[in-house]
Design an enzyme around this catalytic site. Structure first.
Site, PDB file in Angstrom:
ATOM      1  N   LYS A 137       0.833  -1.214   0.000  1.00 35.41           N
ATOM      2  CA  LYS A 137       0.000   0.000   0.000  1.00 35.41           C
ATOM      3  C   LYS A 137       0.860   1.254   0.000  1.00 35.41           C
ATOM      4  CE  LYS A 137      -3.213  -2.783  -0.137  1.00 35.41           C
ATOM      5  NZ  LYS A 137      -2.228  -3.869  -0.361  1.00 35.41           N
ATOM      6  N   VAL A 191       0.720 -20.592 -18.756  1.00 40.00           N
ATOM      7  CA  VAL A 191       2.178 -20.397 -18.748  1.00 40.00           C
ATOM      8  C   VAL A 191       2.875 -21.748 -18.645  1.00 40.00           C
ATOM      9  CG1 VAL A 191       4.118 -19.418 -17.477  1.00 40.00           C
ATOM     10  CG2 VAL A 191       2.020 -18.079 -17.785  1.00 40.00           C
ATOM     11  N   VAL A 241      -5.566 -10.158  -7.254  1.00 40.43           N
ATOM     12  CA  VAL A 241      -5.314  -8.942  -6.482  1.00 40.43           C
ATOM     13  C   VAL A 241      -3.837  -8.563  -6.460  1.00 40.43           C
ATOM     14  CG1 VAL A 241      -5.489  -7.885  -4.203  1.00 40.43           C
ATOM     15  CG2 VAL A 241      -7.322  -9.364  -5.031  1.00 40.43           C
ATOM     16  N   SER A 301       0.001 -18.008   5.172  1.00 41.13           N
ATOM     17  CA  SER A 301       0.227 -18.652   3.875  1.00 41.13           C
ATOM     18  C   SER A 301       1.525 -18.180   3.261  1.00 41.13           C
ATOM     19  CB  SER A 301      -0.938 -18.336   2.933  1.00 41.13           C
ATOM     20  OG  SER A 301      -1.041 -16.931   2.729  1.00 41.13           O
ATOM     21  N   ALA A 354      -3.839 -12.619 -12.874  1.00 40.50           N
ATOM     22  CA  ALA A 354      -4.573 -11.350 -12.851  1.00 40.50           C
ATOM     23  C   ALA A 354      -5.481 -11.265 -11.633  1.00 40.50           C
ATOM     24  CB  ALA A 354      -5.392 -11.193 -14.131  1.00 40.50           C
ATOM     25  N   LEU A 365      -7.716 -13.408   3.454  1.00 39.93           N
ATOM     26  CA  LEU A 365      -7.778 -11.976   3.698  1.00 39.93           C
ATOM     27  C   LEU A 365      -7.392 -11.693   5.148  1.00 39.93           C
ATOM     28  CD1 LEU A 365     -11.217 -11.279   1.972  1.00 39.93           C
ATOM     29  CD2 LEU A 365      -8.955 -10.702   1.062  1.00 39.93           C
ATOM     30  N   HIS A 369     -22.681  16.296   1.707  1.00 44.03           N
ATOM     31  CA  HIS A 369     -22.334  16.751   0.356  1.00 44.03           C
ATOM     32  C   HIS A 369     -21.232  17.799   0.456  1.00 44.03           C
ATOM     33  CE1 HIS A 369     -22.867  18.022  -3.815  1.00 44.03           C
ATOM     34  NE2 HIS A 369     -22.844  19.284  -3.370  1.00 44.03           N
TER      35      HIS A 369
END
Length: 462
Positions: free
Chosen positions: A51, A233, A179, A141, A177, A316, A441
């Site tokens: 990030k 591949v 995350v 993992s 393809a 996650l 807003h």
């Protein structure tokens, strides 16, 4: 030797959260971690450093595309990758040290070394045996590769190596393809790499809402990322000055090849369970190498629990955190629970992509009647002022009850906007409940309200 109520093996997001919650609930707790720093893959070589790199590359892109339009004049910045890596590492260190502070604050003991179940209620760490009434496996993992591809973390890299490249490659090939591949591919694309993504399936981001998949690919292609879908591949050949990636196109079995300076292997992750003594302890595993647990995250061996990437479900960090808290509460005699129907997923590219609940494809497959409410960010005043008008909010609601079944957002701050829907779904909210809630807003969140309005009589600004 020390005696504990709970020993957690692994100090990633699931493990350290579980340990802290156990301690908060009055349990004498220790957490085993072999790294020199706490936080696991996520804080050290995953979520957090990626990030930081995404943010830095986005700022660089903004400076070259929109600064002059906004009246911010001056010499365009250049990339100093070494300095960028220093910034990334400082972000990592501030977070990992923060976990150390939380351990001390909550009186969680850090047992340094590799943990192994050494019998009923026993954990071996660095040759020393510790006893506990409960053992929680939270070892996470590791990156999965493909047969015939040798990872060296220099030219052929996983996400770990991609976060440590010494220079920006001229040509990068991303295998996968999902995350990780799209996030890191977009980083280096913005920094100047010619990026090509090879994906085995015929769509990117497998499992995501189909409409989002198509729109997302178009946006990334517009940004300069190339895609070859349906590509199996075959291997990566290491030549003296370049890498050669060979593949077969599934549609016609034709051969293909592409040169690269760096190949990022982003073909998913697999549970890390090696050397934990699980087989010797009799812990039952699934066919996919995951630890088998019941609805309360208990294994078949009394006193041994498992959470996070080592068990079934999405890999996650926040899912692992929820499971960590649930296990801690269950051990403490409370009613620990995880609502797996409301776990958001986010891709932190630009634009961001976020989703929760069911997709349109899933609803069609189960034959459920539903309504769709959509609103484009081009109709959102805040988004237009930020040059982020691409994308949309898509809300799915039950046709009879109007109860929210899922949401899919592609656009600015999608990863933050999705949580309004998560809270709504936890409380069984209808789309009308979101539509009738006043939103400030100008904010990006108004697009969520407009999508909810579109489930009824119609959006105002579309």
């Amino acid at each position: 030797m020390a005696n504990y109520d709970v020993i957690v093996i692994g100090a990633g997001p699931g493990g350290y959260v579980c340990a802290i919650r156990c301690a908060q609930l009055g349990l004498k707790t220790a957490c085993v971690e072999s790294r020199e720093t706490l936080g696991g893959t996520c804080l050290n070589v995953g979520c957090i450093p990626s990030k930081a790199m995404l943010h830095a590359s986005e700022m660089y892109h903004e400076a070259h595309t929109h600064f002059e339009t906004m009246g911010l004049m001056g010499v365009s910045p250049k990339v100093d990758l070494g300095k960028m890596l220093e910034y990334k590492q400082s972000t990592v260190e501030s977070n990992t040290k923060g976990i150390e502070f939380l351990f001390k604050k909550n009186k969680v003991d850090w047992l340094k070394g590799h943990g192994k179940v050494a019998g009923k209620g026993k954990v071996e760490v660095a040759g020393e045996i510790h006893e506990a009434k409960h053992i929680v496996i939270a070892t996470g993992s590791e990156a999965a590769s493909l047969p015939g591809i040798e990872i060296d973390e220099e030219r052929v890299v996983t996400s770990t190596g991609a976060l440590e490249l010494k220079s920006v490659p001229k040509k990068m090939v991303v295998i996968g393809a999902g995350v990780i591949g799209l996030e890191m591919g977009s980083v280096y694309s913005r920094l100047g790499s010619d990026v090509t993504v090879l994906e085995f399936l015929d769509v990117i981001t497998p499992g995501m809402d189909g409409e989002v998949q198509k729109s997302f690919q178009k946006m990334l292609t517009k940004q300069g990322i190339n895609f070859t879908l349906g590509a199996a591949v075959q291997g990566v050949q290491k030549l003296k000055s370049k890498l050669k990636v060979t593949y077969k196109l599934r549609k016609d079995d034709s051969d293909g090849a592409i040169d690269a300076d760096v190949v990022l292997v982003a073909t998913g992750r697999k549970p890390y369970t090696d050397g934990l003594g699980l087989a010797e302890a009799g812990v039952e595993m699934t066919e996919r190498g995951q630890i088998k647990t019941d609805a309360h995250l208990a294994t078949n061996i009394e006193g041994i629990w498992a959470i996070g990437d080592v068990i079934t479900g999405p890999m996650l960090a926040h899912k692992a955190e929820d499971e960590g808290m649930a296990v801690a509460e269950t051990i403490a005699g409370q009613k620990g629970h995880v609502n797996y129907k409301v776990i958001p997923g986010v891709i932190y590219t630009s634009p961001e992509v976020a989703s929760v609940g069911q997709t349109e494809e899933q609803l069609k497959e189960e034959g459920r009647a539903y309504t769709v409410g959509k609103f484009p960010f081009m109709g959102n005043a805040r988004a237009k002022s930020h040059f982020t008008g691409d994308g949309f909010v898509k809300l799915l609601a039950d046709k009879e009850t109007d109860r929210i079944l899922g949401a899919h957002i592609i656009g600015p701050m999608a990863g933050d906007l999705i949580h309004e829907i998560c809270v709504g779904m936890e409380f069984g909210a209808a789309a009308e409940d979101i539509a009738r809630t006043c939103h400030a807003h100008p904010t990006f969140s108004e697009a969520v309200r407009e999508a909810a309005l579109a489930c009824g009589d119609g959006a105002i600004h579309a």
